[in-house]
Each structure stands twice: as C-alpha cells, then as structure tokens.
Design an enzyme around this catalytic site. Structure first.
Site, PDB file in Angstrom:
ATOM      1  N   GLU A  59       0.957  -1.451  -0.191  1.00  0.00           N
ATOM      2  CA  GLU A  59      -0.051  -0.071   0.068  1.00  0.00           C
ATOM      3  C   GLU A  59       1.049   1.720  -0.050  1.00  0.00           C
ATOM      4  O   GLU A  59       1.832   1.260   0.538  1.00  0.00           O
ATOM      5  CB  GLU A  59      -1.029  -0.025   1.063  1.00  0.00           C
ATOM      6  CG  GLU A  59      -1.849  -1.050   1.267  1.00  0.00           C
ATOM      7  CD  GLU A  59      -3.005  -1.052   2.401  1.00  0.00           C
ATOM      8  OE1 GLU A  59      -3.080   0.140   2.786  1.00  0.00           O
ATOM      9  OE2 GLU A  59      -3.671  -2.382   2.151  1.00  0.00           O
ATOM     10  N   CYS A  77       4.440   8.112   0.256  1.00  0.00           N
ATOM     11  CA  CYS A  77       4.083   7.136   1.383  1.00  0.00           C
ATOM     12  C   CYS A  77       4.714   5.666   0.775  1.00  0.00           C
ATOM     13  O   CYS A  77       3.905   5.317   0.464  1.00  0.00           O
ATOM     14  CB  CYS A  77       3.177   7.507   2.222  1.00  0.00           C
ATOM     15  SG  CYS A  77       3.446   6.764   3.893  1.00  0.00           S
ATOM     16  N   CYS A  84       3.033  -5.670   9.777  1.00  0.00           N
ATOM     17  CA  CYS A  84       3.699  -5.182  10.922  1.00  0.00           C
ATOM     18  C   CYS A  84       3.653  -5.887  11.808  1.00  0.00           C
ATOM     19  O   CYS A  84       2.676  -6.223  12.872  1.00  0.00           O
ATOM     20  CB  CYS A  84       3.853  -3.722  10.981  1.00  0.00           C
ATOM     21  SG  CYS A  84       5.556  -3.166  12.410  1.00  0.00           S
ATOM     22  N   CYS A  88       1.751  -1.791  18.066  1.00  0.00           N
ATOM     23  CA  CYS A  88       1.562  -0.744  18.425  1.00  0.00           C
ATOM     24  C   CYS A  88      -0.198  -0.137  18.526  1.00  0.00           C
ATOM     25  O   CYS A  88      -1.154  -1.013  17.438  1.00  0.00           O
ATOM     26  CB  CYS A  88       1.948   0.589  17.394  1.00  0.00           C
ATOM     27  SG  CYS A  88       3.893  -0.133  17.647  1.00  0.00           S
ATOM     28  N   CYS A  91      -2.730   1.600  16.002  1.00  0.00           N
ATOM     29  CA  CYS A  91      -2.101   1.358  14.191  1.00  0.00           C
ATOM     30  C   CYS A  91      -3.072   0.266  13.700  1.00  0.00           C
ATOM     31  O   CYS A  91      -2.897  -0.737  13.673  1.00  0.00           O
ATOM     32  CB  CYS A  91      -0.711   1.799  14.542  1.00  0.00           C
ATOM     33  SG  CYS A  91       0.131   1.367  12.394  1.00  0.00           S
ATOM     34  N   CYS A 325      -2.478   8.402   7.895  1.00  0.00           N
ATOM     35  CA  CYS A 325      -0.351   7.532   9.169  1.00  0.00           C
ATOM     36  C   CYS A 325      -1.527   6.568   9.223  1.00  0.00           C
ATOM     37  O   CYS A 325      -2.279   6.714  10.264  1.00  0.00           O
ATOM     38  CB  CYS A 325       0.015   8.674   9.743  1.00  0.00           C
ATOM     39  SG  CYS A 325       0.904   9.969   9.221  1.00  0.00           S
TER      40      CYS A 325
END
Ligand code: SAH
Ligand code: SF4
Length: 352
Positions: A59, A77, A84, A88, A91, A325
């Site tokens: 992405e 980006c 991941c 976190c 996220c 983000c």
C-alpha cells in the site's frame, strides 16, 4: 539493483551498461511491473496497492504538499512490509501482524508505479528521462511496516532510489520512520561512518508518548527500547551537521495529550536537534482511541513552542481512503497474533 550491481550481475563494466540502465529506469514503459490492484483518489491524495503474490498487496500513498512559499509538490509514502509485527495499539497495520517483508524490487516499484500513475492522471510527458518531472519530490518510508525490521532491503532500496543513473533521489529527500529500534539506528550509523553521505538520510522517530508507562502500553517496543535509551541512541547517531530528527507524535485524546505530557516531551526533545510533528490520531476501522480535538492539539503545540521546541501540526490527508498515517492495512489479511503463517514460525511479539 544499482548500476554497479547490474553490471556485476552481467560481468561487465558499469560504463558499458550505463545507457541501458538509464533507459530501464527512466522509461516508464520499459519494465513489467507488479500490477496495480487498487487505486483510489480523494482530494488529490492517491492510495494505490500492488499485487505482490499470495493475495498480498503493498500500500502506498501519493500526498500533495504545499510549502509555505507557495510551491507545490508531492510526497510518496511507501511500505517496507505487508503488515507489521510491532503491535502498536493505535495502528491499523499493527493489527494485521507481519505477513512478509517486501523485496528491494517491490519497494522501488512503488516509486516507479507512482510515476506512472502521475503521468496517467496529469498531462506530464511520458517520454524517457523525465523522472524529475513527475512532481513527486520526497519518498517517506512511513507506509506499512517497520523499516528496520526489513533492514537490508530498506538499505538496498534506498541505494537503488538514490542511484545517480536511475531515479537519482537525493538522500535528503528520503525519510525513514522508525518505531524506535535502537539496533536499527546503530546499524544505519555504521553505514554513515563508512559512507558519510548517508548522514543526509532523514530519520523520523515515532515517539507518541511522554513517559515509559504510557509508551509501553501503546508501543510494545518500549519495553526493550525505553525513552532514555532511545534518546541516547539518537544523540549518538551521526546525523548531518544541519540535519534534524523528525519526532512524530500521534495525539490520542486523554492518553498522551495533556500539558504535562507536552512538558515531558519538551524535556525529552531538548538535547536533540529535532522538529516535532503532531499527528492527530487517524481512526482505525473500529476506532480504539479518540482523536484529540483541535483546541487540545494547539494547546500542546503552544506549550512545546513555549519550551523553545520547533513543532508543526501535520495536516491530515487521506482519511477517507483509509490512506492516512496508521490506516494502511487490509483487515481481510489480519492474522492471529504471534503466528507467521507464511513461514510457519512464531513471530516475536517483543522485538528489538
Ligand atoms: N513503522 C514505522 C513507520 C510506519 S508508521 C513507525 O512506526 O514509525 C508511520 C507513522 O504513522 C508513525 O509515526 C506512527 O506513529 C503513525 N501512526 C500509526 N498509527 C496512526 C494512527 N492511527 N493515526 C495517526 N498516526 C498513526
Ligand atoms: Fe508497525 Fe509503525 Fe504501525 Fe507501530 S506504528 S505497528 S511500528 S507500522
């Protein structure tokens, strides 16, 4: 591949292959690229996904930027992983767990496809050697994944993007954002010591909390890389003489956005050459946190400024596409935590 690697693979002198290499990289139609599986646009922000096999996608997001002086450009980006493993809690990517690392080619391809998309959407020339005219100035490694968890491919991709006979993106126009892996910073520091120009690569650090208790709660990495050690690692890093760290701080209502938090963040940042970027929390699919309201963000910002800290508020773009983000990640690919289906191995949930 860089030109040197390309020539070595063909057992030839780089000079003999230079024009072929230049052509390959700068002619947007030359090489077959991973297919675009999704591409959505909203208010100038373009989010696109590339098929990297086994039902997995990268992405990437092309973000229009305006400078204070009125010039306009775009930032790309890019992802370094699918998913991941860092977990976190705020996220979306973290919720997926790690599916797999992206290869150098898959990382670099995101930049090349971005160029193609820009050419399709604008009247920019498609002829070769016009790489510098696609309006994308910066590449930020802030998409899916923790770049230092895929260190070798990250560095390999930066080398290819930076290759003077290829895309020739200056190191000053690339930013690596890390959750705070100290060993990753140290490995990068070793490269800077061997190749001083790498000091120009920009480093962003996701701080997101003013104390260890809250940071450990929202970012599991903090258990093994707490704030004092992280600050030490940044102080030891051989950053360019005029370089600044970008300290990212996601504002979570009632969690990390008080005036006391601002004071503690200022204390932590004071010895560092840095600019703090306040990022209003972008809601996840079933929002776990609330976004700090504007008044709270500005109170925090003014407080940091009163301590002499250079601080900016990031303008949120791409929320409607789940492209802002922390919003990247396909929920259908979400996997049970602690298992790595592709490799059949357990994933360390307390990395560092
Ligand atoms: N893994 C790297 C880079 C990808 S995350 C890192 O953590 O730095 C890129 C940035 O998005 C990080 O600064 C992260 O703190 C921020 N982020 C993650 N989730 C977010 C959310 N829901 N809203 C706003 N920013 C978020
Ligand atoms: Fe991974 Fe960065 Fe998201 Fe944390 S904020 S889970 S490190 S992508």
């Amino acid at each position: 591949m860089t030109l040197a690697e390309y020539a070595a693979a063909r057992s030839t002198h780089p000079q003999a292959l230079r024009s072929e290499y230049v052509q390959l990289f700068r002619d947007s139609t030359a090489a077959p690229l991973a297919p675009v599986t999704r591409c959505e646009e909203h208010e100038g922000v373009v989010k696109f996904c590339l098929d990297v096999g086994s039902g997995l996608e990268t992405e990437s997001v092309i973000i229009p930027m305006d400078s204070y002086r009125g010039s306009k450009w775009h930032t790309l980006c890019v992802s370094t992983q699918v998913g991941c493993r860092m977990g976190c809690t705020f996220c979306e990517t973290g919720r997926m767990g790690l599916m797999r690392n992206l290869t150098i080619e898959e990382i670099v391809t995101q930049r090349i496809v971005a160029r193609r998309l820009r050419h399709q959407r604008t009247s920019l020339p498609t002829r070769p050697y016009s790489y510098f005219r696609d309006g994308i100035r910066n590449v930020v490694f802030m998409g899916m994944g923790e770049p230092f968890d895929n260190f070798d491919n990250l560095v390999g991709a930066i080398r290819v993007l930076n290759e003077p006979n290829g895309l020739a993106i200056p190191l000053t126009q690339m930013t690596v954002s890390t959750v705070g892996r100290i060993d990753g910073l140290q490995q990068l520091a070793d490269i800077v010591r061997r190749e001083p120009s790498w000091a120009n690569l920009r480093i962003a650090l996701s701080l997101n909390a003013s104390n260890d208790a809250v940071r450990t709660q929202i970012m599991p990495i903090n258990k093994s890389a707490p704030l004092a050690e992280l600050q030490r690692a940044l102080l030891d890093y051989p950053l360019a003489r005029r370089g600044l760290y970008l300290i990212e701080y996601v504002m979570l209502a009632g969690v990390n956005d008080s005036v006391e938090d601002a004071d503690a963040v200022a204390d932590w940042c004071r010895p560092l050459r840095c600019v703090v970027n306040l990022i209003p929390y972008n809601p996840q699919r079933d929002a776990a946190y609330a976004t700090s309201d504007d008044a709270t963000v500005f109170r925090f910002l003014r407080r940091l400024r009163s301590h002499g800290i250079f601080v900016k508020r990031r303008v949120t773009q791409g929320r409607n596409l789940m492209g802002a983000c922390g919003q990247l990640g396909n929920p259908e690919l979400r996997r049970p935590r602690r298992t790595n289906r592709a490799a059949g191995e357990p994933v360390d949930s307390n990395p560092a």
